[in-house]
Design a protein around this motif. Sequence first.
Motif, PDB file in Angstrom:
ATOM      1  N   MET A   1      17.155   1.344  -0.169  1.00  0.00           N
ATOM      2  CA  MET A   1      15.506   1.580   0.214  1.00  0.00           C
ATOM      3  C   MET A   1      16.406   2.415   1.699  1.00  0.00           C
ATOM      4  SD  MET A   1      12.769   0.807   1.159  1.00  0.00           S
ATOM      5  CE  MET A   1      12.384  -0.124  -0.851  1.00  0.00           C
ATOM      6  N   THR A   2      15.324   3.543   2.356  1.00  0.00           N
ATOM      7  CA  THR A   2      16.397   3.809   3.534  1.00  0.00           C
ATOM      8  C   THR A   2      14.509   3.888   4.090  1.00  0.00           C
ATOM      9  OG1 THR A   2      13.679   5.580   2.769  1.00  0.00           O
ATOM     10  CG2 THR A   2      16.317   6.390   1.752  1.00  0.00           C
ATOM     11  N   THR A   3      15.785   3.423   5.724  1.00  0.00           N
ATOM     12  CA  THR A   3      14.989   2.917   6.572  1.00  0.00           C
ATOM     13  C   THR A   3      13.225   3.730   7.201  1.00  0.00           C
ATOM     14  OG1 THR A   3      16.251   3.974   8.295  1.00  0.00           O
ATOM     15  CG2 THR A   3      17.029   1.958   7.754  1.00  0.00           C
ATOM     16  N   THR A   4      12.617   3.736   7.856  1.00  0.00           N
ATOM     17  CA  THR A   4      11.930   4.207   8.015  1.00  0.00           C
ATOM     18  C   THR A   4      12.034   5.059   9.444  1.00  0.00           C
ATOM     19  OG1 THR A   4      11.076   2.563   9.782  1.00  0.00           O
ATOM     20  CG2 THR A   4      10.149   2.308   7.673  1.00  0.00           C
ATOM     21  N   ASP A   5      10.927   6.124   9.778  1.00  0.00           N
ATOM     22  CA  ASP A   5      11.607   7.666   9.647  1.00  0.00           C
ATOM     23  C   ASP A   5      10.895   6.727  11.480  1.00  0.00           C
ATOM     24  OD1 ASP A   5      11.165   9.228  11.814  1.00  0.00           O
ATOM     25  OD2 ASP A   5       9.467  10.795  10.695  1.00  0.00           O
ATOM     26  N   SER A   6      11.516   6.996  12.759  1.00  0.00           N
ATOM     27  CA  SER A   6      11.899   6.012  13.940  1.00  0.00           C
ATOM     28  C   SER A   6      10.186   6.862  14.414  1.00  0.00           C
ATOM     29  CB  SER A   6      13.250   6.495  15.030  1.00  0.00           C
ATOM     30  OG  SER A   6      13.480   7.554  15.346  1.00  0.00           O
ATOM     31  N   THR A   7      10.073   7.958  14.753  1.00  0.00           N
ATOM     32  CA  THR A   7       9.099   8.752  15.296  1.00  0.00           C
ATOM     33  C   THR A   7       7.604   8.816  14.779  1.00  0.00           C
ATOM     34  OG1 THR A   7       9.138  11.205  13.288  1.00  0.00           O
ATOM     35  CG2 THR A   7      10.382  10.741  15.850  1.00  0.00           C
ATOM     36  N   SER A   8       7.643   7.736  13.253  1.00  0.00           N
ATOM     37  CA  SER A   8       6.714   7.350  13.258  1.00  0.00           C
ATOM     38  C   SER A   8       6.001   5.971  13.049  1.00  0.00           C
ATOM     39  CB  SER A   8       6.371   7.227  11.405  1.00  0.00           C
ATOM     40  OG  SER A   8       6.873   8.589  11.399  1.00  0.00           O
ATOM     41  N   SER A   9       4.510   5.628  13.207  1.00  0.00           N
ATOM     42  CA  SER A   9       4.016   4.077  14.095  1.00  0.00           C
ATOM     43  C   SER A   9       3.615   4.318  13.002  1.00  0.00           C
ATOM     44  CB  SER A   9       2.846   4.395  14.913  1.00  0.00           C
ATOM     45  OG  SER A   9       1.510   5.383  14.514  1.00  0.00           O
ATOM     46  N   VAL A  10       3.708   2.927  12.093  1.00  0.00           N
ATOM     47  CA  VAL A  10       3.589   1.415  11.504  1.00  0.00           C
ATOM     48  C   VAL A  10       1.916   1.908  10.619  1.00  0.00           C
ATOM     49  CG1 VAL A  10       2.735  -0.843  10.457  1.00  0.00           C
ATOM     50  CG2 VAL A  10       4.081  -0.196  12.265  1.00  0.00           C
ATOM     51  N   ARG A  11       1.490   2.739  11.607  1.00  0.00           N
ATOM     52  CA  ARG A  11       0.096   2.514  11.411  1.00  0.00           C
ATOM     53  C   ARG A  11       0.237   3.989  10.750  1.00  0.00           C
ATOM     54  NH1 ARG A  11      -2.633   2.598  15.823  1.00  0.00           N
ATOM     55  NH2 ARG A  11      -4.198   1.247  15.617  1.00  0.00           N
ATOM     56  N   GLU A  12       0.581   4.697  10.820  1.00  0.00           N
ATOM     57  CA  GLU A  12       1.149   6.614  10.677  1.00  0.00           C
ATOM     58  C   GLU A  12       1.683   6.524   8.852  1.00  0.00           C
ATOM     59  OE1 GLU A  12       0.877  10.411   9.727  1.00  0.00           O
ATOM     60  OE2 GLU A  12      -0.251   9.518  11.324  1.00  0.00           O
ATOM     61  N   LEU A  13       2.162   5.889   8.939  1.00  0.00           N
ATOM     62  CA  LEU A  13       3.435   5.266   7.620  1.00  0.00           C
ATOM     63  C   LEU A  13       1.724   4.223   6.900  1.00  0.00           C
ATOM     64  CD1 LEU A  13       6.545   3.357   9.261  1.00  0.00           C
ATOM     65  CD2 LEU A  13       5.922   5.457   8.013  1.00  0.00           C
ATOM     66  N   ILE A  14       0.966   4.180   6.802  1.00  0.00           N
ATOM     67  CA  ILE A  14       0.359   3.075   6.164  1.00  0.00           C
ATOM     68  C   ILE A  14       0.137   4.183   5.857  1.00  0.00           C
ATOM     69  CG2 ILE A  14      -1.883   2.139   5.776  1.00  0.00           C
ATOM     70  CD1 ILE A  14      -0.210  -0.408   8.222  1.00  0.00           C
ATOM     71  N   ARG A  15      -0.909   5.361   6.608  1.00  0.00           N
ATOM     72  CA  ARG A  15      -1.467   6.222   6.251  1.00  0.00           C
ATOM     73  C   ARG A  15      -1.483   7.013   5.318  1.00  0.00           C
ATOM     74  NH1 ARG A  15      -4.105   6.967  12.295  1.00  0.00           N
ATOM     75  NH2 ARG A  15      -4.947   6.133  12.357  1.00  0.00           N
ATOM     76  N   GLN A  16       0.206   7.125   5.087  1.00  0.00           N
ATOM     77  CA  GLN A  16       0.871   7.874   4.592  1.00  0.00           C
ATOM     78  C   GLN A  16       1.344   7.712   2.765  1.00  0.00           C
ATOM     79  OE1 GLN A  16       4.986   8.739   6.771  1.00  0.00           O
ATOM     80  NE2 GLN A  16       3.752  10.028   8.433  1.00  0.00           N
ATOM     81  N   HIS A  17       1.834   6.138   2.758  1.00  0.00           N
ATOM     82  CA  HIS A  17       1.864   5.319   2.037  1.00  0.00           C
ATOM     83  C   HIS A  17       0.596   5.375   1.458  1.00  0.00           C
ATOM     84  CE1 HIS A  17       6.226   5.263   2.736  1.00  0.00           C
ATOM     85  NE2 HIS A  17       6.241   6.235   3.683  1.00  0.00           N
ATOM     86  N   TYR A  18      -0.234   4.881   1.850  1.00  0.00           N
ATOM     87  CA  TYR A  18      -1.794   4.474   1.292  1.00  0.00           C
ATOM     88  C   TYR A  18      -2.281   4.700  -0.280  1.00  0.00           C
ATOM     89  CZ  TYR A  18      -6.378   2.266   1.696  1.00  0.00           C
ATOM     90  OH  TYR A  18      -7.725   1.148   1.665  1.00  0.00           O
ATOM     91  N   PRO A  19      -2.142   5.704  -0.399  1.00  0.00           N
ATOM     92  CA  PRO A  19      -2.512   6.333  -1.764  1.00  0.00           C
ATOM     93  C   PRO A  19      -1.318   5.926  -3.071  1.00  0.00           C
ATOM     94  CG  PRO A  19      -2.126   8.521  -0.489  1.00  0.00           C
ATOM     95  CD  PRO A  19      -1.777   7.389   0.211  1.00  0.00           C
ATOM     96  N   ALA A  20      -0.156   4.859  -2.350  1.00  0.00           N
ATOM     97  CA  ALA A  20       0.792   4.420  -4.012  1.00  0.00           C
ATOM     98  C   ALA A  20       0.706   3.070  -3.336  1.00  0.00           C
ATOM     99  CB  ALA A  20       2.204   5.131  -3.642  1.00  0.00           C
ATOM    100  N   LEU A  21      -0.272   2.098  -2.507  1.00  0.00           N
ATOM    101  CA  LEU A  21      -0.698   1.045  -3.067  1.00  0.00           C
ATOM    102  C   LEU A  21      -1.060   0.326  -4.019  1.00  0.00           C
ATOM    103  CD1 LEU A  21      -1.110   0.206   1.468  1.00  0.00           C
ATOM    104  CD2 LEU A  21       1.480   0.531  -0.009  1.00  0.00           C
ATOM    105  N   THR A  22      -1.731  -1.419  -3.460  1.00  0.00           N
ATOM    106  CA  THR A  22      -1.971  -1.276  -4.863  1.00  0.00           C
ATOM    107  C   THR A  22      -3.065  -1.700  -4.650  1.00  0.00           C
ATOM    108  OG1 THR A  22      -1.179  -3.362  -4.152  1.00  0.00           O
ATOM    109  CG2 THR A  22       0.289  -2.177  -6.054  1.00  0.00           C
ATOM    110  N   GLN A  23      -3.989  -2.168  -5.336  1.00  0.00           N
ATOM    111  CA  GLN A  23      -5.458  -3.150  -4.180  1.00  0.00           C
ATOM    112  C   GLN A  23      -4.665  -3.978  -3.307  1.00  0.00           C
ATOM    113  OE1 GLN A  23      -8.664  -4.530  -6.945  1.00  0.00           O
ATOM    114  NE2 GLN A  23     -10.131  -4.074  -5.641  1.00  0.00           N
ATOM    115  N   SER A  24      -4.306  -4.745  -4.160  1.00  0.00           N
ATOM    116  CA  SER A  24      -3.817  -6.370  -3.216  1.00  0.00           C
ATOM    117  C   SER A  24      -3.358  -5.205  -1.824  1.00  0.00           C
ATOM    118  CB  SER A  24      -3.897  -7.292  -3.452  1.00  0.00           C
ATOM    119  OG  SER A  24      -1.920  -6.983  -4.392  1.00  0.00           O
ATOM    120  N   GLU A  25      -2.260  -4.857  -1.665  1.00  0.00           N
ATOM    121  CA  GLU A  25      -1.929  -4.196  -0.788  1.00  0.00           C
ATOM    122  C   GLU A  25      -2.690  -3.347   0.012  1.00  0.00           C
ATOM    123  OE1 GLU A  25       2.685  -3.687  -2.808  1.00  0.00           O
ATOM    124  OE2 GLU A  25       1.498  -2.257  -3.157  1.00  0.00           O
TER     125      GLU A  25
END
Length: 292
Positions: A1-25
């Motif tokens: 598991m790689t660590t997060t990009d320090s330049t991205s906020s959590v909000r931005e990370l959620i938007r980037q990965h949103y298509p890969a999330l399950t319904q409950s996630e």
Amino acid sequence: MTTTDSTSSVRELIRQHYPALTQSERKFANALLDNYPAAGLASITIVASNVGVSSPTVARMVRKLGFKGYPEFHKALLQELKATGVGPTQRRAKWSSEAPETHLLNRFAQAVTENLQQTFAHIETERFDQATSQLADADRCLYIVGGRITQALADYAFTHLQAVRPRVTQMTSSSGTWPHYVLDMEPGETLLIFDIRRYETNLLRLTEMVRKRGVRVVLFTDQWGSPISSLADFTFNCWVEIPSGWDSSVATMMLLETIIAAVQEQRWPEARDRYERLDELFDMTHFFRKFT
């Protein structure tokens, strides 16, 4: 598991990965975005219970965002919260303690260059084009407002956009006058708003009022994101940190100028006709000096 990009906020990370999330996630992700970052600041069991999902669901989602686990995710949210509330003295102390042994000119140039790169790297062209179309729609009124510091950006936006298109109104800096503007707003009209840390409560209240009237909101904010982000139709995050007690407006201004140019091109040749008529009026007033 790689660590997060320090330049991205959590909000931005959620938007980037949103298509890969399950319904409950996505249920947890949506709850966090709706109440950001407060909804994620408690323990994993509490935040899961508040949203109505399981703790393993939360744990899986934060790993999908690139965090090693919930503690690292929680720490990132706390750091963002701390960053949004600091004033000039704290910012100056942070940069003083971390500043490399180089001239201030070089450190400023490096910081501003990185801010520009991060700002433009995080803009989706489709959303940019949609926001431009909204701002260019001269059939509907466009209102512009800023805060204590960002009012200068609002002034700049108004000066240029009111030359490009008709029906542009700059709201005063006094929040006591804002209900008078809201009174005349119609559904589908646009509010262009600027809000960077420390975010202003009166701008949030204004946004809440205009959304109830069906007004669309285009927001310019910083990399952490004003609370208005959850209400805005279009949000542009601009990186602002520099070696100073103040935040930089360079990236914000560059993006604003890009959008003004895009609105101009979308409205050409109507904008050209307005420029020509405006020049005729300036000639009548002898406002500008002529050298020929």
